[in-house]
Design a protein around this motif. Structure first.
Motif, PDB file in Angstrom:
ATOM      1  N   LEU A   5      42.372  41.757  31.424  1.00 57.45           N
ATOM      2  CA  LEU A   5      42.351  42.175  31.293  1.00 57.45           C
ATOM      3  C   LEU A   5      42.740  44.001  31.112  1.00 57.45           C
ATOM      4  O   LEU A   5      42.160  44.417  30.189  1.00 57.45           O
ATOM      5  CB  LEU A   5      41.662  43.100  32.557  1.00 57.45           C
ATOM      6  N   GLU A   6      44.009  43.840  31.557  1.00 55.81           N
ATOM      7  CA  GLU A   6      44.828  44.494  30.878  1.00 55.81           C
ATOM      8  C   GLU A   6      46.625  44.598  31.188  1.00 55.81           C
ATOM      9  O   GLU A   6      46.994  44.111  31.953  1.00 55.81           O
ATOM     10  CB  GLU A   6      44.378  46.180  32.330  1.00 55.81           C
ATOM     11  N   LEU A   7      47.446  45.418  30.724  1.00 55.69           N
ATOM     12  CA  LEU A   7      48.465  45.001  30.211  1.00 55.69           C
ATOM     13  C   LEU A   7      49.152  46.545  30.962  1.00 55.69           C
ATOM     14  O   LEU A   7      48.826  47.650  29.964  1.00 55.69           O
ATOM     15  CB  LEU A   7      49.058  45.390  28.920  1.00 55.69           C
ATOM     16  N   GLN A   8      49.566  46.095  32.042  1.00 60.34           N
ATOM     17  CA  GLN A   8      50.679  47.387  32.296  1.00 60.34           C
ATOM     18  C   GLN A   8      51.860  47.505  32.093  1.00 60.34           C
ATOM     19  O   GLN A   8      52.356  46.645  30.873  1.00 60.34           O
ATOM     20  CB  GLN A   8      50.126  47.575  33.812  1.00 60.34           C
ATOM     21  N   LYS A   9      52.720  48.896  32.528  1.00 64.18           N
ATOM     22  CA  LYS A   9      54.025  48.575  31.892  1.00 64.18           C
ATOM     23  C   LYS A   9      54.984  46.794  32.669  1.00 64.18           C
ATOM     24  O   LYS A   9      55.928  46.665  32.228  1.00 64.18           O
ATOM     25  CB  LYS A   9      54.504  49.891  32.577  1.00 64.18           C
ATOM     26  N   GLU A  10      54.595  46.499  33.999  1.00 64.13           N
ATOM     27  CA  GLU A  10      55.596  45.875  34.456  1.00 64.13           C
ATOM     28  C   GLU A  10      54.469  44.855  35.059  1.00 64.13           C
ATOM     29  O   GLU A  10      54.706  44.202  35.590  1.00 64.13           O
ATOM     30  CB  GLU A  10      56.632  45.953  35.364  1.00 64.13           C
ATOM     31  N   ALA A  11      53.305  45.015  35.160  1.00 65.93           N
ATOM     32  CA  ALA A  11      51.947  44.096  35.470  1.00 65.93           C
ATOM     33  C   ALA A  11      51.148  43.504  34.747  1.00 65.93           C
ATOM     34  O   ALA A  11      51.020  44.478  33.084  1.00 65.93           O
ATOM     35  CB  ALA A  11      51.687  44.878  37.001  1.00 65.93           C
ATOM     36  N   VAL A  12      50.498  42.731  35.201  1.00 66.01           N
ATOM     37  CA  VAL A  12      49.380  42.689  34.085  1.00 66.01           C
ATOM     38  C   VAL A  12      47.404  42.853  35.315  1.00 66.01           C
ATOM     39  O   VAL A  12      48.131  41.568  36.190  1.00 66.01           O
ATOM     40  CB  VAL A  12      49.247  41.195  33.298  1.00 66.01           C
ATOM     41  N   ARG A  13      46.637  42.644  34.319  1.00 63.00           N
ATOM     42  CA  ARG A  13      45.464  43.299  35.423  1.00 63.00           C
ATOM     43  C   ARG A  13      44.585  42.368  34.941  1.00 63.00           C
ATOM     44  O   ARG A  13      44.317  41.747  33.574  1.00 63.00           O
ATOM     45  CB  ARG A  13      44.766  44.089  35.163  1.00 63.00           C
ATOM     46  N   VAL A  14      44.241  41.136  36.063  1.00 62.32           N
ATOM     47  CA  VAL A  14      43.531  40.199  35.661  1.00 62.32           C
ATOM     48  C   VAL A  14      42.189  39.726  36.137  1.00 62.32           C
ATOM     49  O   VAL A  14      42.287  40.217  37.485  1.00 62.32           O
ATOM     50  CB  VAL A  14      44.570  38.617  35.542  1.00 62.32           C
ATOM     51  N   MET A  15      41.425  38.498  35.969  1.00 61.19           N
ATOM     52  CA  MET A  15      40.256  38.611  36.317  1.00 61.19           C
ATOM     53  C   MET A  15      40.437  36.758  36.628  1.00 61.19           C
ATOM     54  O   MET A  15      40.608  36.659  35.677  1.00 61.19           O
ATOM     55  CB  MET A  15      38.820  39.013  35.278  1.00 61.19           C
ATOM     56  N   TYR A  16      40.034  36.174  37.103  1.00 64.56           N
ATOM     57  CA  TYR A  16      39.556  34.984  38.038  1.00 64.56           C
ATOM     58  C   TYR A  16      38.965  34.764  37.574  1.00 64.56           C
ATOM     59  O   TYR A  16      37.701  34.655  38.360  1.00 64.56           O
ATOM     60  CB  TYR A  16      40.561  34.355  39.201  1.00 64.56           C
ATOM     61  N   PRO A  17      37.456  34.279  37.174  1.00 64.69           N
ATOM     62  CA  PRO A  17      36.629  33.374  36.341  1.00 64.69           C
ATOM     63  C   PRO A  17      35.517  32.249  36.953  1.00 64.69           C
ATOM     64  O   PRO A  17      34.800  32.476  37.093  1.00 64.69           O
ATOM     65  CB  PRO A  17      36.452  32.950  34.869  1.00 64.69           C
ATOM     66  N   ALA A  18      36.824  31.929  38.369  1.00 60.83           N
ATOM     67  CA  ALA A  18      35.873  30.569  39.161  1.00 60.83           C
ATOM     68  C   ALA A  18      36.343  31.232  40.730  1.00 60.83           C
ATOM     69  O   ALA A  18      35.600  30.541  41.394  1.00 60.83           O
ATOM     70  CB  ALA A  18      37.477  29.794  39.342  1.00 60.83           C
ATOM     71  N   PHE A  19      36.934  32.038  40.143  1.00 59.66           N
ATOM     72  CA  PHE A  19      36.164  33.068  42.227  1.00 59.66           C
ATOM     73  C   PHE A  19      36.032  34.396  42.399  1.00 59.66           C
ATOM     74  O   PHE A  19      35.817  35.008  41.194  1.00 59.66           O
ATOM     75  CB  PHE A  19      37.904  33.747  42.233  1.00 59.66           C
ATOM     76  N   ALA A  20      34.408  34.563  42.778  1.00 55.92           N
ATOM     77  CA  ALA A  20      33.872  35.736  43.450  1.00 55.92           C
ATOM     78  C   ALA A  20      34.508  36.532  43.777  1.00 55.92           C
ATOM     79  O   ALA A  20      35.347  36.552  44.548  1.00 55.92           O
ATOM     80  CB  ALA A  20      32.618  35.402  43.654  1.00 55.92           C
ATOM     81  N   ALA A  21      33.907  38.094  43.356  1.00 61.21           N
ATOM     82  CA  ALA A  21      35.222  39.115  44.125  1.00 61.21           C
ATOM     83  C   ALA A  21      34.575  39.348  46.043  1.00 61.21           C
ATOM     84  O   ALA A  21      35.276  39.445  46.451  1.00 61.21           O
ATOM     85  CB  ALA A  21      34.612  40.391  44.082  1.00 61.21           C
ATOM     86  N   GLU A  22      33.213  38.946  46.117  1.00 62.58           N
ATOM     87  CA  GLU A  22      33.491  38.790  47.442  1.00 62.58           C
ATOM     88  C   GLU A  22      31.611  37.269  47.340  1.00 62.58           C
ATOM     89  O   GLU A  22      31.358  37.284  46.681  1.00 62.58           O
ATOM     90  CB  GLU A  22      32.356  39.712  47.566  1.00 62.58           C
ATOM     91  N   GLU A  23      31.500  37.080  48.721  1.00 58.92           N
ATOM     92  CA  GLU A  23      31.345  36.074  49.019  1.00 58.92           C
ATOM     93  C   GLU A  23      29.615  36.369  48.437  1.00 58.92           C
ATOM     94  O   GLU A  23      28.765  37.521  48.715  1.00 58.92           O
ATOM     95  CB  GLU A  23      31.162  35.740  50.451  1.00 58.92           C
ATOM     96  N   GLY A  24      29.028  36.242  47.381  1.00 58.65           N
ATOM     97  CA  GLY A  24      27.161  35.731  47.424  1.00 58.65           C
ATOM     98  C   GLY A  24      27.804  36.623  45.963  1.00 58.65           C
ATOM     99  O   GLY A  24      25.409  37.426  45.800  1.00 58.65           O
ATOM    100  N   SER A  25      28.612  37.369  45.529  1.00 59.92           N
ATOM    101  CA  SER A  25      28.442  38.646  44.517  1.00 59.92           C
ATOM    102  C   SER A  25      28.616  37.790  43.103  1.00 59.92           C
ATOM    103  O   SER A  25      29.274  36.819  43.730  1.00 59.92           O
ATOM    104  CB  SER A  25      29.415  39.104  44.374  1.00 59.92           C
ATOM    105  N   ASP A  26      27.502  37.921  42.081  1.00 56.83           N
ATOM    106  CA  ASP A  26      28.334  37.464  40.842  1.00 56.83           C
ATOM    107  C   ASP A  26      29.692  38.186  40.163  1.00 56.83           C
ATOM    108  O   ASP A  26      30.535  37.466  39.394  1.00 56.83           O
ATOM    109  CB  ASP A  26      27.261  37.687  39.974  1.00 56.83           C
TER     110      ASP A  26
END
Length: 103
Positions: A51-72
């Protein structure tokens, strides 16, 4: 004592500040694998999208996992660069045809 100055030939190995950042190997929107470090998941690799490239880290999104149970909404995390690797290449087109079932 006499102090001599000399110029050293440039090493074939670049100094750290001269090396391109490993971030250059990744791009926003790219699918990658992220190594997990949480208890019970140590060493497991999960597919994620950058999702985003930072200085020494990367922001990612896991398509197989919901942020919260029951959430899209999908789970997002910021991970250290050392935990990322590119996706493996797809199998050759004839690969599945060359595998036979064991008797």
């Amino acid at each position: 004592l006499r102090v001599h100055s000399c110029k050293l030939a440039r090493s074939p190995f670049a100094a750290p500040e001269e090396v391109d950042s490993p971030l250059g190997a990744f791009a926003v929107g790219q699918r990658v694998e992220v190594m997990q470090e949480d208890e019970g998941y140590e060493g497991a690799w999960f597919v994620a999208e950058v999702l985003e490239l930072q200085k020494e880290a990367v922001r990612v999104m896991y398509p197989a996992f919901a942020a919260e149970e029951g959430s899209d909404a999908k789970l997002e995390d910021t991970v250290q660069l050392r935990r990322l690797r590119p996706m493996p290449p797809p199998p050759a087109p004839a690969f599945s045809g060359s595998v036979s079932a064991a008797a």
